[in-house]
Design a protein around this motif. Sequence first.
Motif, PDB file in Angstrom:
ATOM      1  N   HIS A  13       0.824  -1.216   0.000  1.00  0.00           N
ATOM      2  CA  HIS A  13       0.000   0.000   0.000  1.00  0.00           C
ATOM      3  C   HIS A  13       0.856   1.263   0.000  1.00  0.00           C
ATOM      4  CE1 HIS A  13      -2.766   3.092   1.405  1.00  0.00           C
ATOM      5  NE2 HIS A  13      -2.032   3.243   2.482  1.00  0.00           N
ATOM      6  N   SER A  43      -6.327   2.107   0.050  1.00  0.00           N
ATOM      7  CA  SER A  43      -6.818   1.994   1.431  1.00  0.00           C
ATOM      8  C   SER A  43      -8.234   2.525   1.561  1.00  0.00           C
ATOM      9  CB  SER A  43      -5.892   2.750   2.381  1.00  0.00           C
ATOM     10  OG  SER A  43      -5.691   4.079   1.900  1.00  0.00           O
ATOM     11  N   HIS A 106       3.526   9.470   4.987  1.00  0.00           N
ATOM     12  CA  HIS A 106       2.511   8.409   4.974  1.00  0.00           C
ATOM     13  C   HIS A 106       3.154   7.066   5.298  1.00  0.00           C
ATOM     14  CE1 HIS A 106       0.338   5.323   2.456  1.00  0.00           C
ATOM     15  NE2 HIS A 106      -0.618   5.717   3.257  1.00  0.00           N
ATOM     16  N   HIS A 110       2.614   4.165   8.418  1.00  0.00           N
ATOM     17  CA  HIS A 110       2.424   2.714   8.276  1.00  0.00           C
ATOM     18  C   HIS A 110       3.515   1.915   8.981  1.00  0.00           C
ATOM     19  CE1 HIS A 110      -1.201   2.263   5.863  1.00  0.00           C
ATOM     20  NE2 HIS A 110      -0.905   3.477   5.411  1.00  0.00           N
TER      21      HIS A 110
HETATM   22 FE   LIG Z   1      -2.250   4.630   4.132  1.00  0.00          FE
END
Ligand SMILES: [Fe+2]
Length: 394
Positions: A13, A43, A106, A110
């Motif tokens: 992702h 997502s 980002h 994660h």
């Molecule tokens: Fe994300």
Amino acid sequence: MPETSPIKWHLAHTSWFFEQFLLLQYWPTYKPFRAGYAFLFNSYYDSVGARVERAHRNLLSRPPLSEVHEYRNHVTHAVLDFFSELSEESSLIQSVLPVLVLGMHHEQQHQELILTDIKFNFFCNPLLPAYHTPGAQSDSAVRVDAEFPGDDPWLSLPGGIFSVGTRLDSDRDSADDSFSFDNETPQHRFFLEPFLIQSRKVTNREYIEFIEDGGYENASLWLSDGWDKRKKERWCAPLYWRKEGSSYSAFTLSGVRPLGLDEPVIHISHYEADAYARWRGARLPTEFEWEVAARQTPIQGVFLESERFHPGSPSSFWGGAWEWTSSAYLPFPGYRPPSGAFGEYNGKFMSNQMVLRGGSCATPQSHIRATYRNFFQPESRWQFTGLRLAKSRS
Ligand SMILES: [Fe+2]
């Protein structure tokens, strides 16, 4: 748990983010690595297409991990090739650099979720495996003694009008290239009454007093939604705790360990934090009380880089454990979500969630700043979430 994702999903992702928002947007000749990945690894961006429902991500049997790594390498090299072909004078720079930087922040988010999801996943396994074997240095740090600053456990702050949040890019001078998410903007003034805030986080030792005083059985301490959740989920202690005889242990990323009594309490919901505060005759700080108090101290604490994956001392505002605040996750006055798909990054979640501040032992240190707003549903317990208390000064 629907909120957790397979680790290879996180890996794919975070590369999909660069493929979708950078390569496909700005490099006309780029071809997606494989058809179907956009569906698998999107997502929650409804504006860019259909996707797997979050609760179904655990059904991800294919692609195998080896192909996910191949995908990551493909995207990384494509991004490098794209930038190597871009001249510094190109008018695209102004558009693509913010996307590149956002994609890196980002990915840091994660990195934290990977650890918290592994922890929950391993906890569901009766073998209770350890993710991490601490070395001598980090082992002692996990069992760090409390370092209570001074004799006074409360910091007293004056009231007044304070500047909170982060300036919009358009209001910054050109030399300021620091990053912030849109939900931290715009900077604005906020009036605070004088208040007291604890100089450290609440510890396991203190939280046990709440448990043993019947805190989980006393409805008068709980918000109604929290009381319902407590009954439904049969909460009687933080997530990952066990009690054998009179002693407590907790599952950690290093396996089951005796509970560190002077470590910050973690893995509690907003409801538990709020009930604990009420039981102590105090309350949770608002997010702006927290921000004003924390600004007075340097950003130092137990972050991801320490590779302890467990909080240490409760004495810092920063790192170790996120701190629940009493503030609902709402837009700041004048907030405008970015246009396009990035308007979905933060803005659409400003409902039914609470703000947490400060970072945790799973947060990269470079990810954190005084205005950083994390947010989760009030019943969430699988993140490294704790609290400190506040009181009004009347
Ligand atoms: Fe994300």
